[in-house]
Design an enzyme around this catalytic site. Structure first.
Site: not given
Ligand SMILES: O=P(O)(O)OC[C@H]1O[C@H](O)[C@H](O)[C@@H](O)[C@@H]1O
Length: 296
Positions: A158, A263
């Site tokens: 990520h 990601e």
């Molecule tokens: O807030 P988190 O659980 O860290 O997720 C953060 C982000 O992760 C990814 O990029 C997903 O595609 C998003 O939909 C999400 O909002």
């Protein structure tokens, strides 16, 4: 040059760069080249193990997002690898500085791990981080350590990349690719020659040839290159105004101008491992200013 174990974190130093890895989540929280930070880390990120780090390179395993599939339905978003304190195995190579971390059920966040198929899946993860002068390479190996049971998983790096201004930023080499747009819950073929950002964007590009380098281009200049091995999917994310205002650990509130998440993962479907089988993959983020246009 070297590797320093500071207790809660490990610092890698090469002749021109440094990388800092928090043992919690084995999250890379900083990567500097010539003193210039390459990753975005929220000023409100919790680094004390109370929640996953907002920024850097959190690790997503065994599920990306939420899933209703059997065995995954009770897991919180993005699984438990980012909420577990990994074991630091030490340095594997002196030059370039390379370190290894491991996670298995013994170290995993017990509360969350027990929600994955009732804590019945035996696994071993090895994460190898190598700091080169112009790139940061993260390699993952996932092994099914169970003697009788098969199981499946998603993996994703990520990666929060630091930029100067999101509205000056383009991401290339995705036209023609199939994507699932999480904002409108629709799948379509990307028709734009490059991705630009003027509102919240959250897309999963599926099955993108790993020959394609994903480039982040700011005002016509390449600022990041992302290369993948065995990671067919790419999530592109910027939370924009409303979503970042709803994340308590996203600071400053206008920080979305300074970041873009690219990601690389295997998230569109699950990887299945039989007992004793392993799967491995790699992300390489590097500097290099040549614009490379790759059509589908
Ligand atoms: O807030 P988190 O659980 O860290 O997720 C953060 C982000 O992760 C990814 O990029 C997903 O595609 C998003 O939909 C999400 O909002």
């Amino acid at each position: 040059m070297g590797v320093e174990d500071l207790g809660d974190k490990v610092v890698l130093t090469s002749s021109n760069s440094t990388a800092t890895i928090l043992k919690y989540g084995a999250t890379i929280i900083s990567w500097e080249i010539e003193g210039v930070e390459q990753l975005w880390l929220s000023e409100g990120a919790k680094l004390d193990g109370s929640k996953p780090v907002r920024g850097g390179i959190p690790l997503v395993f065994p599920v990306f997002g939420k899933s209703n599939e059997t065995g995954f339905e009770n897991l919180p978003q993005h699984g438990f690898a980012r909420n577990s304190t990994w074991e630091f195995l030490g340095q594997t190579t002196e030059n370039p500085p390379t370190v290894q971390f491991a996670l298995s059920p013994e170290q995993a966040n017990e509360e969350i791990y027990s929600k994955w198929d009732n804590g019945d899946n035996d696994f071993t993860l090895f994460l190898t981080i190598q700091l080169n002068n112009d790139n940061l390479t993260t390699s993952i190996e996932v092994t099914n350590s169970d003697s009788i049971k098969s199981w499946k998983f998603n993996w994703l790096f990520h990666t929060y990349l630091k930029i100067n201004e999101i509205e000056d930023t383009l991401v290339n080499n995705l036209p023609g690719e199939l994507c699932y747009d999480q904002i409108i819950a629709e799948t379509y073929k990307e028709s734009h020659p490059a991705i630009d950002f003027h509102q919240e964007l959250d897309r999963i590009y599926q099955n993108v040839s790993t020959d394609k380098i994903i480039q982040v281009i700011e005002l016509g200049k390449v600022v990041h290159n992302v290369q993948r091995e065995n990671l067919p999917d790419i999530v592109v994310w910027n939370p924009w105004i409303e979503k970042s205002s709803n994340m308590g650990d996203f600071q400053p509130k206008d920080g979305y101008h300074k970041m873009v998440c690219i990601e690389p993962g295997h998230v569109n479907d699950f990887v299945e491992l039989k007992p004793g089988q392993s799967w491995s993959a790699k992300q390489i983020i590097y500097k290099g200013d040549v614009i490379k246009l790759q059509s589908i």
